[in-house]
Write a protein that holds these residues in place. Structure first.
Motif, short mmCIF file in Angstrom:
data_model
loop_
_atom_site.label_atom_id
_atom_site.label_comp_id
_atom_site.label_asym_id
_atom_site.label_seq_id
_atom_site.Cartn_x
_atom_site.Cartn_y
_atom_site.Cartn_z
N PHE A 303 0.72 -1.17 0.00
CA PHE A 303 0.01 -0.13 -0.02
C PHE A 303 0.59 0.79 0.03
O PHE A 303 1.85 1.61 1.02
CB PHE A 303 -0.80 0.02 1.57
CG PHE A 303 -2.03 1.13 1.12
CD1 PHE A 303 -2.74 0.92 0.47
CD2 PHE A 303 -2.03 2.32 1.87
CE1 PHE A 303 -4.22 2.12 0.56
CE2 PHE A 303 -2.53 3.21 1.37
CZ PHE A 303 -3.62 3.66 1.17
N PRO A 304 0.42 2.57 -1.21
CA PRO A 304 2.06 3.70 -1.42
C PRO A 304 1.37 4.08 0.32
O PRO A 304 0.52 4.88 0.41
CB PRO A 304 1.16 3.77 -2.21
CG PRO A 304 -0.42 3.53 -2.63
CD PRO A 304 -0.22 2.34 -2.39
N THR A 305 2.40 4.48 0.78
CA THR A 305 2.00 6.28 1.60
C THR A 305 1.46 7.24 1.01
O THR A 305 0.71 7.39 2.13
CB THR A 305 3.70 6.41 1.61
OG1 THR A 305 3.84 7.21 3.26
CG2 THR A 305 4.83 6.69 0.76
N ASP A 306 2.10 7.34 -0.03
CA ASP A 306 1.18 9.33 -0.99
C ASP A 306 -0.36 8.87 -0.80
O ASP A 306 -0.75 9.71 -1.16
CB ASP A 306 2.09 8.77 -2.40
CG ASP A 306 3.14 9.47 -2.21
OD1 ASP A 306 3.67 9.75 -1.20
OD2 ASP A 306 3.23 10.06 -3.28
N ALA A 307 -1.17 7.67 -0.23
CA ALA A 307 -2.14 7.54 -0.73
C ALA A 307 -2.89 7.17 0.59
O ALA A 307 -3.65 6.83 0.98
CB ALA A 307 -3.02 5.47 -1.67
N GLN A 308 -1.80 6.97 1.87
CA GLN A 308 -2.13 7.21 3.02
C GLN A 308 -3.47 7.97 4.15
O GLN A 308 -4.84 7.66 4.60
CB GLN A 308 -1.37 6.81 4.26
CG GLN A 308 -1.42 6.46 5.98
CD GLN A 308 -1.31 7.83 6.70
OE1 GLN A 308 -2.33 9.17 6.85
NE2 GLN A 308 0.04 8.47 6.61
N ALA A 309 -3.06 8.82 3.43
CA ALA A 309 -3.51 10.19 3.71
C ALA A 309 -4.86 10.42 3.16
O ALA A 309 -6.40 10.39 3.79
CB ALA A 309 -3.53 11.88 3.98
N LEU A 310 -5.17 10.49 1.75
CA LEU A 310 -6.31 9.96 1.00
C LEU A 310 -6.91 8.58 1.70
O LEU A 310 -8.56 9.61 1.70
CB LEU A 310 -6.31 10.16 -0.19
CG LEU A 310 -5.06 10.09 -1.10
CD1 LEU A 310 -4.62 9.24 -2.24
CD2 LEU A 310 -4.68 11.92 -0.71
#
Length: 418
Positions: A303-310
């Protein structure tokens, strides 16, 4: 410059089709790679982002001529006339460090400064510098200034962590180096593959990109090419998360569904219907959502860290609880405070965050703490009661091309006010 803000009226489901822009995290290394070429380069599907403009200013400083229109960046490369990048230019974006490898490889010596960009905690460039030293570079660092010189030669390199930035920098340094370079424990992100395909189109010899071992055989020169930038998987994840949270039905076109498997699987766990076909993703969301039990950020294909906040923003009103574990960056929960101000129930403990779904979020004034944090607040605003005002848009504009226009095309009530 006057400060802008996004004014978002929540409570409107999203409906329709959108096309995905070119990938920020791919186009920036591609622009750095232009330094290695001795002919002109044309990048198609190039997104209109502040980071792209910052990279083009660096190329102009180094001796190129850049023009941008209708998604096409043309770089006239008459030769690199400088080997240093001023501190102010380096501070405009984090990814400016990817100029390090190609500039040293092309000129034999260079002077740069430590980069700027989003403050997500320490992202040390020790791996970059250690690799270049092993390839024969002499490096002197003084008060944030880096001076490098040396003729690079290929070698076997072992990364302690599959760093995307380090993998890119080594690839860029190695394509003109003497002999063969092998990168072990290399990053496997799709953007690595895109960089390798661009370099190959310019005459480089690279194999293994997208696996944990990348092999580069040095060549004498790179020519130019016309290249189409890959679609931005994180932008696609943003609009999928927005549609999931707001409800409705959307079709994401011109994307790569295989690169988004970890994200779409979570959306399915939340109750969304997700269908993938060729370069399209269809999502239908009927509220309320159900919380996925556990999300752990990992290097690709995790799971990409860039999508965590989303996905955290999309979970704020989901039934049940979700535990997030951030394993990549130390400071990637900076958006949490503003989500809590909107009414979210989020508990932090070190690298873990537990989101308990609530009945409603309330609109208020929030700010973009960083690029993806800003996108998270945008998603939260779409689901909140009343009006949300999102400020500090310079972070958002680093990675999203006209986000308000895209969302308005899907039925959102949103406008940018200066």
């Amino acid at each position: 410059m006057a400060e802008s803000k996004l004014v978002i009226e929540g409570g409107h489901p999203l409906q329709g089709e959108i096309r995905i822009q070119g990938a920020k995290n791919s186009v920036l290394p591609l622009l750095s790679a232009v330094v290695l070429c001795d002919e002109d380069v044309v990048l198609e599907r190039c997104p209109a982002l502040s980071d792209v403009y910052a990279a083009s200013r660096i190329l102009t400083h180094l001796g190129c001529r850049c023009s941008f229109r209708d998604g096409k960046m043309e770089i006239r490369n008459g030769g690199i006339s400088r080997s240093e990048i001023p501190e102010a230019m380096m501070h405009e974006m984090r990814s400016s460090i990817t100029f390090l490898g190609p500039l040293l490889s092309r000129t034999g010596s260079c002077t740069l400064y430590l980069p700027g960009g989003c403050e997500l905690g320490p992202r040390p460039i020790d791996m970059h510098l250690h690799a270049l030293r092993q390839m024969g570079a002499e490096i002197h660092e003084t008060h944030g200034m880096l001076r490098l010189q040396g003729r690079l030669r290929g070698t076997d390199l072992y990364l302690p962590f599959p760093s995307v930035g380090a993998t890119e920098n080594i690839m860029l340094a190695a394509v003109l180096a003497q002999g063969q370079t092998r990168i072990h424990n290399a990053a496997r992100e799709p953007e690595i593959r895109d960089l390798a395909e661009f370099l190959a189109a310019c005459g480089a010899k690279i194999s293994g990109a997208g696996t944990d071992t990348v092999i580069i055989d040095g060549v004498e020169r790179l020519h130019g090419c016309v290249y189409r930038v890959m679609p931005d998987r994180i932008v696609a994840a943003t609009y999928l998360s927005a549609a999931a949270a707001a409800g409705g039905s959307v079709c994401i076109q011109d994307c790569c569904p295989e690169d988004l498997t970890a994200v779409t699987e979570v959306l399915r766990q939340m109750g969304c219907r997700v269908y993938c076909h060729e370069s399209r993703i269809y999502l239908q969301s009927s509220l309320p959502l159900h919380a996925a039990p556990y999300i752990r950020t990992m290097p690709h294909p995790g799971f990409p860290t860039d999508a965590q906040a989303l996905l955290m923003a999309a979970h704020c009103k989901a039934r049940g609880s979700c535990m997030f574990e951030e394993t990549i960056f130390d400071s990637r929960y900076r958006h949490v405070d503003d989500l809590i101000r909107m009414g979210a129930d989020i508990r932090l403990s070190g690298r873990a965050a537990v989101v308990h779904g609530v009945q409603k979020l309330s609109g208020t004034t929030v700010h973009a703490t960083d690029l993806r944090g800003g996108a998270a607040m945008l998603i939260a605003g779409l689901t909140a009661d009343g009006i949300t005002e999102l400020t500090e848009l310079s972070h958002l504009d680093r990675g999203y091309e006209d986000p308000e226009g895209v969302l308005r095309s899907l039925g959102a009530k949103i406008e940018r006010i200066t």
